[in-house]
Design an enzyme around this catalytic site. Structure first.
Site, PDB file in Angstrom:
ATOM      1  N   CYS A   1       0.830  -1.207   0.000  1.00  0.00           N
ATOM      2  CA  CYS A   1       0.000   0.000   0.000  1.00  0.00           C
ATOM      3  C   CYS A   1       0.862   1.254   0.000  1.00  0.00           C
ATOM      4  CB  CYS A   1      -0.925  -0.012   1.222  1.00  0.00           C
ATOM      5  SG  CYS A   1      -1.942   1.470   1.383  1.00  0.00           S
TER       6      CYS A   1
ATOM      7  N   CYS B   1      -0.371   4.004   2.406  1.00  0.00           N
ATOM      8  CA  CYS B   1      -0.041   3.703   3.805  1.00  0.00           C
ATOM      9  C   CYS B   1       1.431   3.963   4.104  1.00  0.00           C
ATOM     10  CB  CYS B   1      -0.351   2.244   4.127  1.00  0.00           C
ATOM     11  SG  CYS B   1      -2.006   1.686   3.673  1.00  0.00           S
ATOM     12  N   ASP B   2       2.316   3.510   3.221  1.00  0.00           N
ATOM     13  CA  ASP B   2       3.743   3.451   3.553  1.00  0.00           C
ATOM     14  C   ASP B   2       4.647   4.306   2.675  1.00  0.00           C
ATOM     15  OD1 ASP B   2       3.079   1.553   5.500  1.00  0.00           O
ATOM     16  OD2 ASP B   2       3.215  -0.086   4.056  1.00  0.00           O
TER      17      ASP B   2
END
Length: 318
Positions: A143, A146-147
């Site tokens: 993701c 997300c990261d």
């Protein structure tokens, strides 16, 4: 087990993670006395995340395991009944106000409930090579939203040729130094508009006909060895992050032919609601959301499902 013996429940939640835990808290606060079945991976995908940096209320970020453990402790404060069993199958009622029956691995164990919230999540597709799972959170991610922040100004690669892969690459190109897209075939499966957007980004490079053969590094990702199928040569590329974007599978195996699913297997819900095709059955989180797949949106739909279920049960008494 007290919850299995001759009792009809108001709310059974299948799955943990942000959506399941959120649904549990909201349904408990509505006096529905929920039962939550944690499933085979209590806490969901976030338990494989070393740091969550984009969830509201954590200015310094928080480890994924700690975050989900905090969620577990929070539901315990509401005296929510927690089961560690995995659900094997469900017999849904087709009638409004009907009773649904949830079976576990041992078919002798079951729950009866007027309402069900399905929050079983999804599972990312993997490449199936050595060190892939070991390095999740240590250079490998599924993701970018997300990261991606952790790789600001660094060199990364994205695996995949569909819409998700190109969307991930487009997002990463705004914050990373370089983005390499590795496509197994000799063409993109993604939409033309996304392909056009990728071509405009100067820091994105595409290698078609490429396969990752090996992930390099001892304790974290240091690089990858790829096979260029066209040139029939192996190359070693140094990268800081590898984003695998070859799709997700919603965890709906036990629901097939039981409830309405879309072509990809995600639960179909009513527009702007969480109602499914079965009365008294609601869905929350990644199992019904192929688009956002974020912890915070999952928690939000968990809240929605609990409120929708409460409204449904109230209508039965009027």
């Amino acid at each position: 087990m007290f919850v299995i013996k001759n009792k009809i429940h108001n709310c059974v939640i299948i799955g943990s993670g942000p959506s399941g835990y959120s649904a549990a808290i909201y349904s408990a606060r509505s006096d529905l006395n929920p039962v939550i079945c944690l499933g085979p991976l209590p806490g969901g995908q976030l338990t494989n995340t070393t740091n969550i940096d984009n969830y509201l209320g954590f200015p310094k970020g928080i480890d994924g395991n700690i975050f989900m453990e905090n969620c577990r402790k929070q539901i315990e404060r509401f005296n929510i009944h927690v089961l560690t069993y995995s659900v094997n199958r469900i017999d849904f009622s087709n009638k409004i106000g009907g009773i649904h029956r949830i079976f576990f691995e041992d078919e002798k164990l079951h729950l009866d409930s007027r309402g069900i919230i399905i929050a079983t999540g999804s599972t990312p597709n993997c490449l199936g090579i050595d060190k892939e799972k070991k390095f999740i959170g240590f250079g490998i991610s599924f993701c970018a939203t997300c990261d991606g922040f952790f790789y600001k100004g660094k060199n990364v690669a994205v695996v995949g040729g569909g819409d998700t892969a190109l969307e991930e690459a487009s997002y990463l190109s705004k914050i990373c130094k370089t983005v390499l897209i590795l496509v197994r075939k000799n063409y993109f499966k993604a939409s033309k508009i996304l392909q056009y957007r990728i071509k405009k980004r100067k820091n994105i490079k595409v290698i078609f006909d490429s396969v990752i053969k090996k992930i390099l590094g001892e304790n974290s990702l240091e690089g990858i060895k790829i096979l260029d199928k066209k040139e029939k040569k192996d190359y070693v590329i140094s990268i800081n992050g590898l984003f695998i974007a070859i799709g997700h599978n919603p965890n709906t195996k036990i629901l097939k032919n039981q409830i309405k699913l879309d072509k990809k297997g995600y639960i179909v819900v009513s527009k702007k609601r969480t109602n499914t095709s079965k009365p008294g059955v609601f869905a929350a989180g990644d199992v019904m959301d192929p688009y956002y797949r974020q912890a915070i949106t999952s928690a939000g739909t968990g809240c929605m499902a609990a409120l929708d279920l409460d409204k449904y049960l109230s209508s039965l008494n009027n």
